[in-house]
Design an enzyme around this catalytic site. Structure first.
Site, PDB file in Angstrom:
ATOM      1  N   ARG A  59       0.780  -1.288   0.037  1.00  0.00           N
ATOM      2  CA  ARG A  59      -0.017  -0.187  -0.119  1.00  0.00           C
ATOM      3  C   ARG A  59       0.845   1.267   0.140  1.00  0.00           C
ATOM      4  O   ARG A  59       0.524   2.390   0.641  1.00  0.00           O
ATOM      5  CB  ARG A  59      -0.892  -0.186   1.257  1.00  0.00           C
ATOM      6  CG  ARG A  59      -1.786  -1.139   1.300  1.00  0.00           C
ATOM      7  CD  ARG A  59      -2.570  -1.444   0.182  1.00  0.00           C
ATOM      8  NE  ARG A  59      -3.482  -2.638   0.181  1.00  0.00           N
ATOM      9  CZ  ARG A  59      -2.870  -3.634  -0.301  1.00  0.00           C
ATOM     10  NH1 ARG A  59      -1.942  -3.530  -1.111  1.00  0.00           N
ATOM     11  NH2 ARG A  59      -3.646  -5.022  -0.388  1.00  0.00           N
ATOM     12  N   SER A  61     -11.140  -0.552   3.290  1.00  0.00           N
ATOM     13  CA  SER A  61     -10.358  -0.930   4.386  1.00  0.00           C
ATOM     14  C   SER A  61      -9.911   0.478   5.046  1.00  0.00           C
ATOM     15  O   SER A  61      -9.127   1.113   4.392  1.00  0.00           O
ATOM     16  CB  SER A  61      -9.398  -2.029   4.130  1.00  0.00           C
ATOM     17  OG  SER A  61      -9.799  -3.171   3.563  1.00  0.00           O
ATOM     18  N   GLU A  69      -5.485   3.991   6.258  1.00  0.00           N
ATOM     19  CA  GLU A  69      -5.467   3.791   4.668  1.00  0.00           C
ATOM     20  C   GLU A  69      -5.657   5.058   4.003  1.00  0.00           C
ATOM     21  O   GLU A  69      -5.042   5.813   3.045  1.00  0.00           O
ATOM     22  CB  GLU A  69      -5.809   2.644   4.117  1.00  0.00           C
ATOM     23  CG  GLU A  69      -5.338   2.342   2.774  1.00  0.00           C
ATOM     24  CD  GLU A  69      -5.670   0.812   2.417  1.00  0.00           C
ATOM     25  OE1 GLU A  69      -6.467   0.727   1.264  1.00  0.00           O
ATOM     26  OE2 GLU A  69      -5.890  -0.189   3.181  1.00  0.00           O
TER      27      GLU A  69
END
Length: 487
Positions: free
Chosen positions: A234, A316, A479
């Site tokens: 990520r 998420s 995130e």
């Protein structure tokens, strides 16, 4: 540590028994009850949706286009969380040239501005954004002939503003394998490399060949190899602060179109293999993988669907924490942990011969946002949490005396969802009076139940972070890209 204990005795309380850490939130704070819709009359999703074996769930686009943008006045209308205030000005780029021109002008102006695609990974405060919002809306997919590719490979170029799931659907229809497991991820293609999107055993790093972007420092459009993006879990140099706007990306996919029923890449994720009723490593029809992924995601509220408030989210909300093996041993024995591909020792010397040949000087520790010219290909494995170690070191008087960077302590990846749930934050949990709630179907998503504010979302996120830190000593990292709020 061999077992889980209740919330009243978290990690810090157990480790520092003589001086327990005070927390902002009491561990026994009750839930306000099942999350209700904006009328407060009935639960929105009492059970996960069910699908027929051959049924493909509904997938909505993350981006408003054309006439839909005419009456937009707030970022709540441009983000999948559906919260956020207004903005000073809205610019829409419908071609790559317009996107580059707008970005260049905005950077030259010195004003604050926000680049926004589908808004699926963005959370903006209720006060809104104090500047210009530039919307990425250039679309299109093309197959680019490339005789340098190995047999059976195909180069696909997609514009940054193209809907990601539409790209996946197109690739499956064409018989091209490589991104079928990434079905249903909301957002636009240009955002995919920024945080190296991934799911069900695949990451965009596995198929990304290059991006074309407008580079602020260079003041021009450049093609950048995927290796120079330093893609990891990520993460990329763009998330670390490198200033550029992606215009398009080139993917290299497996061309299985000649097969009677084009097959997928090997299935490597247990949950997906279970859904498909196959063994790990098996290949199955591309259409079957896409349908199975969409069904699994939809049961978790992770496929964008206007009618499902569980999908009114940023996906998420927290990344899976990466910790040392030593720290992981302090957690309960049943806490999931996943082995990481560790960094290898790397030669940290730059020889005079390399300098004379035009090689970059390699410096220890320069592997972040400004390291695009320092080399080091990203590890593109399914759990690629590390790129190859960025070379470092200085060419000194003894240019032949190479030295190596010490190996890092072995690290593992934890399950953020498991940590949240075992810290006492259950599915459907919401704080009293809040319009935001944890998803009914899994604990990694914070959702808007129809009347949430950005402040509601942030407050619930802070509560979750506090509970996990108190219980396990792990600080969860959000995130989404967050503007005007503190988590």
């Amino acid at each position: 540590m061999t077992g889980h204990t209740n919330n009243s005795g978290g990690f810090f309380a157990r480790f520092f028994a003589s001086r327990p850490e005070p927390t902002k939130y009491p561990a026994d704070l009750p839930s306000a009850g099942p999350a209700l819709d904006s009328t407060a009359e009935a639960p929105l999703a009492p059970a996960p949706p069910e699908f027929a074996a051959d049924e493909t769930p509904r997938v909505d686009s993350a981006a408003k286009t054309g006439a839909e943008l005419a009456d937009v006045t707030s970022l709540a209308e441009l983000t999948t969380m559906r919260v956020g205030g207004g903005f000073e000005r809205l610019l829409v780029a419908e071609t790559a040239a317009e996107l580059a021109e707008h970005a260049a002008a905005l950077w030259d102006s010195g004003e604050d501005w926000l680049l926004l695609g589908g808004g699926s990974n963005t959370l903006v405060s209720d006060a809104g954004y104090p500047g210009t919002v530039l919307l990425v809306r250039n679309t299109g997919i093309e197959v680019v002939p490339d005789v340098t590719l190995p047999a059976g490979k195909v180069r696909v170029r997609v514009q940054a503003g193209h809907d990601w799931d539409e790209l996946v659907a197109w690739s499956v229809q064409q018989g091209y394998a490589g991104i079928e497991m990434l079905s249903g991820i909301p957002g636009l293609a240009g955002a995919a490399p920024v945080q190296n999107i991934g799911a069900y055993g695949g990451e965009v790093a596995q198929v990304l060949d290059s991006v074309t972007w407008y580079d602020r420092d260079w003041g021009q459009v450049r093609e950048i190899a995927a290796a120079d993006l330093h893609l990891s879990y990520r993460d990329s140099i763009l998330k670390q602060g490198y200033e550029a706007v992606i215009l398009s990306l080139d993917l290299v996919l497996q061309d299985n179109s000649a097969q009677p029923e084009p097959q997928s890449q090997p299935v490597v994720f247990p949950q997906l293999a279970k859904a498909l009723e196959v063994r790990l490593g098996a290949t199955v029809p591309l259409t079957a993988v896409r349908r199975a992924v969409l069904q699994v995601r939809a049961r978790k509220g992770m496929v964008l669907n206007e009618a499902d408030h569980n999908s009114w989210s940023c996906g998420s909300f927290f990344t899976n924490p990466i910790v040392t093996e030593k720290f992981a041993r302090t957690l309960p024995a049943d806490a999931p942990r996943f082995a990481m591909q560790q960094q290898r020792e790397s030669d940290l010397v730059t020889t005079f011969e390399e300098l004379a040949a035009g090689e970059e000087l390699r410096l220890q520790g320069f592997g972040g946002a400004d390291a695009a010219g320092f080399g080091g290909a990203a590890d593109s494995g399914a759990d690629a949490d590390y790129g190859a170690a960025a070379p470092g070191g200085v060419a000194g008087a003894d240019a032949g005396a190479a030295w190596t960077e010490p190996r890092q302590e072995p690290q593992v990846k934890l399950s953020a969802a498991w940590l949240i749930e075992h810290a006492g934050v259950r599915r459907g949990f919401r704080l009293p009076g809040s319009g935001a709630a944890v998803s009914d179907f899994h604990t990694l998503a914070i959702t808007n139940r129809g009347g949430a504010s950005a402040a509601d979302v942030a407050e619930l996120a802070r509560y979750i972070v506090s509970m996990v830190q108190t219980e396990f000593g792990v600080i969860l990292v959000p995130e989404p890209n967050i503007y005007g709020l503190e988590i």
